[in-house]
Design a protein around this motif. Structure first.
Motif, PDB file in Angstrom:
ATOM      1  N   LEU A  26       2.388   2.121  -3.270  1.00 14.61           N
ATOM      2  CA  LEU A  26       1.418   2.695  -4.202  1.00 14.61           C
ATOM      3  C   LEU A  26       1.101   4.151  -3.879  1.00 14.61           C
ATOM      4  CD1 LEU A  26      -0.980  -0.366  -4.442  1.00 14.61           C
ATOM      5  CD2 LEU A  26       0.583   0.461  -6.224  1.00 14.61           C
ATOM      6  N   LYS A  27       1.530   4.612  -2.700  1.00 13.25           N
ATOM      7  CA  LYS A  27       1.234   5.985  -2.273  1.00 13.25           C
ATOM      8  C   LYS A  27       1.793   6.992  -3.264  1.00 13.25           C
ATOM      9  CE  LYS A  27       1.855   8.993   1.751  1.00 13.25           C
ATOM     10  NZ  LYS A  27       2.258   9.059   3.157  1.00 13.25           N
ATOM     11  N   ALA A  59       0.840  -1.205   0.000  1.00 10.03           N
ATOM     12  CA  ALA A  59       0.000   0.000   0.000  1.00 10.03           C
ATOM     13  C   ALA A  59       0.872   1.251   0.000  1.00 10.03           C
ATOM     14  CB  ALA A  59      -0.923  -0.010   1.219  1.00 10.03           C
ATOM     15  N   LYS A  60       1.962   1.210   0.787  1.00  9.84           N
ATOM     16  CA  LYS A  60       2.877   2.359   0.852  1.00  9.84           C
ATOM     17  C   LYS A  60       3.545   2.605  -0.492  1.00  9.84           C
ATOM     18  CE  LYS A  60       4.088   2.276   5.693  1.00  9.84           C
ATOM     19  NZ  LYS A  60       4.902   1.490   6.601  1.00  9.84           N
TER      20      LYS A  60
END
Lengths: 124, 425, 479
Positions: A89-90, A86-87
């Motif tokens: 993809l930030k 998720a990070k």
């Protein structure tokens, strides 16, 4: 003296949802109880040795009809990498148009697995 | 404008119904969709787990919708977007659909047949009678899902979720992975209404506690939610004094059930089931108004979209058959249909009636049960005759059940017989 | 120094503002909330009382009957929904007949027209849903129902069109006497005016007492809880059903609203904090039990929302209207509780006359008494709908499905005088979000429209006051 540990699981391979208990002796699975069928043992073994998940998330879109596009890991990645994925993809930004299946990030977190778009976003 | 068939709703049900009707030879059809794109609620369901039955692979919501959108495009099925149906009426056998859109203004369609595929909505706070203040920060899970997944915005930072329906569970994971802290999920019932895999992968994976037999007894905060108080409930679902815990948070998400959206059906005088809130339909998914069909979540709330597609395709085929018969002035038959009822744990059945003359060789009957059962038998009887018995290891209210009745087994029943579905322990 | 500052943009303040806007005056309304109609006025029964409740000779009695008389014409001038549906005070026990007779006599003395006492069967003939336990009722054909939001907002709009200024999000914190008038501290600086009108609702005792220098008034915030039911049960009754006190205590009402919902309430609980608008499980349970007495079958499952409102109950139990002795130029409209909504037009009329006389103000020749409402697609006929859409296609873009509210109506609500800047503001002007889904589907769209029309980011859009923003940031900001 051996270190004995017990871990509880609810098997999700079928709607039955067996409560399965795994016994670990010095980190090794020594017993699996509570499962109705072999899939329960298989599920718990996998969860204990190599749990994996498909991560679905969003990345920002530039110049699109929508501000974000939904994405997923093309196959499952180690469960422990979910937040790192998720990070990663930030900071990812893609330019419209985006098509289902477009790779938005290659080899996420060194897993060898790509993150791909799961929706179409038209350019505006 | 006239049409053979108008499909109200371009979500999974409407798309599958349109595709099936077109394949059955209906060319003069039109989908009316209120959103600015096809796909319905699937567009905001970006998680995976869709399509295992239909496509034998695990898709996300938008991908699943896209399969049907592409098929509809290949079949050149026409549709109108950003179009709201505001009225539905009858003129003889014809149905009068009144709709509005920015492009076309207000317009009417005279249709031979209509398929209702408007979906459902979430139960709001008001209907739950949750006491406390009324600040910002209280959303249904689906509204939050839209803010996050479509608009890329966060509706809160620290979250409590009431209700363990699937959307609530899915949003627990989504909000967590997008940077929010989900403190707990409270569920009034002693069991979750959500799928087991969602509890495992949306809560357990992130150490989010699931508090069964708990509910929200107070909401504090004047402008924005500041805290939510949760208490345990007794066997009558009443809060137990002294069990309150206050959770500081800025957001309360509600995932407390879905309701079929039948305002339009009401305008047409379509009788609804008291249990499902959806129209009463026969084997053809035809409501008690001839030529008006219903499928998907407007008919009864489903757990898996695969079943929506399957049901909608059947409704599409039957609507096509109706249009053909009306066009050829085939006289309507007046046989007394078989009546299907649920009892002893079976809450309802879809369909509610079967006309043998219209039944295919077999008919899938879908239903839900009222509580959790283990090692139970679903028994289907007509008078003294047991038509079918099916052993089930587990039955849960959150999961839709289905059984298949064979026409051959029903043909010997007297017209108008009652077929009873029940759980035999 | 301004001519007039009105403290409070509730129904009372807005009514006074509208009446005063007919005069050549420099007029300002101060409202601490983000919109008018945000305090007591936003959560009440919406009843236009006939006028038999108040003791003859009280201000309440006089203003109630006058306010009721004025409502018909006012609703036409302001283009707002109002219906004289008539009311019934239900009597459940033979022993209650004396009380019913007393109300009748009181009403006659107050000048209420058309009152009659009906026997139980006659009540049920008039209103079939009334429960069998009702032995008699007082029928008041002049009773009515109005939308408290639209009444207040329409008066504010009309006052603004006639030159009144509205300063929202501005809280008066203190007041003092100065030469030739008064000075008010606010969170946006100090202001002076020759005339101050105290229409500050639950806070009106504070301003009065600060001016007169002693604790003369004491407002006790009294909370009332309500349940609103779906429009599909809105025709359960056509009259407003009140109750004489029963074994369960003070009665509650069951009434259709002017928009076609069914409303039950209010409870009455004195509370320490005048901003505590929480609902309680006990309150809703009490309300449901009481309301169930009035009708054969109360559709409790059709509740779409519950809410609570605060009434400004003054200890001495009457309105405080006019100038306290020794403080010329300071005018009270304090202790305005039920039937305050009904009385508001009359309070405006009375106080405007007093203020105009005090300031020797002249009437404007160009006062515009009428206001056209926001178009209403849900109620419009086919031709009206087509006309609106032809003029602006946004009237064909449905935003709120439950109440059929279009983008055109929402945009209009935002750009009106004293226009909507918040979701609640849009809701009260257009009914977007008032329906059975309670804004689940339309709120993201309304947020988007508000942001676009106000030229701001969706993150700035609020439910009502600052701090009630819907969105807290972007995805992944906090990971």
């Amino acid at each position: 003296m051996a270190n004995i540990e017990k871990k509880e699981f609810v098997c999700i391979r079928c709607p039955l949802g067996c409560n399965v208990t795994a016994t670990l002796t010095d980190g090794e699975i020594t017993e699996i109880t509570g499962n109705t069928c072999p899939r329960g043992a298989d599920y718990v073994t996998k969860e204990l040795t190599d749990p994996r998940r498909i991560v679905t998330s969003l990345v920002r879109v530039e110049g699109g009809a929508l501000p974000v596009v939904s994405v997923k890991t093309a196959s499952d990645i180690p469960k422990g990498e979910m937040f790192d994925c998720a990070k990663a993809l930030k900071e990812t930004v893609v330019s419209a148009p985006v098509r289902i299946g477009d790779v938005v990030l290659k080899d996420v977190c060194g897993t060898g697995i790509d993150v791909v778009a799961t929706a179409n976003v038209e350019a505006v | 404008m006239t049409k053979d068939l108008v499909i109200i709703g371009g979500g999974p049900a409407g798309l599958a119904a349109a595709v099936a009707a077109k394949k059955a030879g209906i060319d003069d059809l039109l989908i009316l969709e209120r959103d600015n794109r096809l796909g319905g609620i699937l567009n905001q369901c970006i998680h995976n787990g869709f399509g295992l039955h239909t496509f034998k692979e695990e898709l996300t919501g938008p991908e699943y919708a896209d399969r049907f959108i592409r098929e509809a495009a290949e079949l050149q099925i026409p549709y109108e977007l950003s179009t709201m149906v505001v009225d539905l009426g009858r003129d003889g056998n014809d149905k009068i659909v009144t709709a509005m859109s920015r492009e076309r203004g207000i317009f009417q369609i005279r249709a031979k047949s209509v398929i209702l595929a408007m979906g459902c909505r979430e139960r709001p706070r008001g209907a739950l009678n949750i006491p406390g203040m009324r600040p910002a920060g209280i959303y249904t899970a689906g509204t939050a899902q839209r803010y996050v997944n479509i608009e890329g915005r966060m509706p809160g930072r620290t979250v409590v979720i009431l209700g363990s329906g699937d959307i609530g569970l899915i949003m627990a994971r989504r909000m967590t992975l997008e940077g929010a802290k989900v403190r707990c999920v409270a569920e009034l019932q002693p069991y979750s209404g959500g799928l087991k895999r969602n509890i495992a992968q949306c809560l357990n994976d992130f150490d989010i506690p699931l508090l069964l037999s708990h509910t929200v007894v107070d909401i504090k905060g004047k402008e924005r939610v500041e805290s939510v108080t949760i208490a345990q409930v007794d066997e009558h679902l009443k809060p137990i004094p002294g069990t309150e815990t206050e959770y500081e948070c800025d957001t309360l998400l509600l995932s407390c059930g879905l309701l079929p959206e039948n305002e339009l059906s009401g305008k047409l005088g379509v009788p609804l089931s008291r249990v499902t809130g959806g129209p009463l339909v026969n084997e053809s998914f035809e409501t008690e108004v001839p030529g008006v069909f219903a499928c998907g979540n407007v008919l009864h709330v489903h757990d898996l979209v695969d079943y929506v597609s399957e049901e909608a395709a059947a409704a599409g085929r039957k609507a096509a058959e109706y249009v053909t018969n009306v066009s050829e002035s085939v006289p309507a038959d007046d046989e007394a249909p078989l009546r299907l009822t649920g009892t002893n744990g079976v809450r309802y059945t879809v369909p509610a009636t079967i006309r043998l003359s219209h039944m295919e060789d077999s008919q899938v009957i879908r239903f839900r049960v009222g509580s959790n059962y283990r090692n139970a038998t679903i028994r289907v009887t007509a008078g003294d005759r047991v038509l079918l018995e099916r052993k089930k290891n587990v039955l849960a209210p959150g999961e839709m059940e289905q059984l298949t009745l064979k026409k051959a087994d029903l043909e010997t029943l007297p017209a108008g017989s009652e077929i009873v579905f029940e759980i035999a322990m | 120094m301004r001519d007039v500052i009105i403290l409070g943009g509730g129904v009372t303040g807005c009514s006074i503002a509208r009446e005063l806007s007919a005069y050549k005056l420099d007029l300002l309304v101060l409202e601490k909330n983000s919109d008018v109609c945000e305090g007591t006025s936003k959560a009440n029964s919406g009843i236009v009382h006939a006028g038999y409740d108040a003791k003859p000779g009280t201000l309440k009695a006089k203003l109630n009957v006058r306010g009721n008389e004025m409502m018909g014409r006012l609703s036409e001038e302001l283009d707002i929904p109002f219906k004289r549906n008539g009311s019934l005070v239900l009597c459940f026990e033979e022993s209650g007949r004396a009380t019913l007779q007393r109300l009748y006599d009181q009403g006659v003395a107050n000048g209420v027209k058309g009152l009659e006492i009906l026997e139980g069967d006659a009540v049920r003939a008039l209103e079939p849903a009334v429960s069998d336990s009702v032995v008699a009722a007082l029928h008041a054909p002049t009773g009515g129902i109005v939308c408290p939001f639209l009444l207040t907002i329409a008066m504010a709009e009309n006052a603004a069109v006639n030159g009144a200024e509205f300063l929202l999000n501005t809280e008066a914190t203190d007041i003092r006497v100065i030469s030739g008038g008064y000075e008010i501290d606010t969170d946006k600086g100090t202001m002076q005016a020759k005339v101050i009108i105290n229409a500050a609702g639950v806070h009106s005792d504070f301003f009065h007492n600060r001016v007169v220098g002693k604790e003369e008034l004491k407002i006790i915030p009294r909370r009332g809880e309500y349940c609103l039911m779906d429009k599909n049960v809105g025709d359960l009754v056509s009259h407003t059903l009140f109750q004489l006190p029963t074994a369960l205590g003070k009665g509650v009402l069951v009434t259709p609203t002017v928009h076609g919902n069914l409303l039950t309430g209010p409870t009455a609980t004195d509370i320490p904090d005048g901003e505590d608008t929480a609902t309680t499980a006990e309150g809703i349970a009490e309300l449901t039990a009481k309301a169930a007495l009035s009708v054969r079958s109360l559709p409790s499952r059709s509740v779409i929302t519950s809410f609570s409102g605060i009434r400004a109950h003054e200890e001495k139990d009457d309105f405080v209207i006019g100038s306290p002795e020794g403080f010329p130029g300071f005018f009270d409209a304090a202790g305005i509780e039920s039937p305050g909504l009904t009385c508001a037009p009359a309070i405006g009329e009375v106080l405007a006359e007093q203020v105009a006389a005090y300031l020797k103000a002249e009437k404007k020749s160009d006062f515009i008494p009428t206001r056209k409402g926001i178009p209403n697609m849900a109620l419009a006929g086919p031709e009206e709908r087509s006309r609106l859409i032809a003029a602006d296609p946004r009237y064909a873009n449905v935003i709120c499905r439950c109440e059929l509210v279009t983008e055109g109506e929402i945009v209009e609500a935002i750009h009106r005088p004293v226009g909507a800047t918040t979701l609640d503001g849009v809701k009260r002007r257009t009914r977007a979000g008032m329906g059975r889904c309670q804004s689940g589907f339309c709120s993201p769209k309304v947020v988007e429209i508000l942001a676009r029309e106000l030229g701001t980011d969706p993150a700035q859009i609020r439910k009502n006051n600052p701090g009630s923003e819907f969105l807290t940031g972007y995805i992944k900001e906090d990971i």
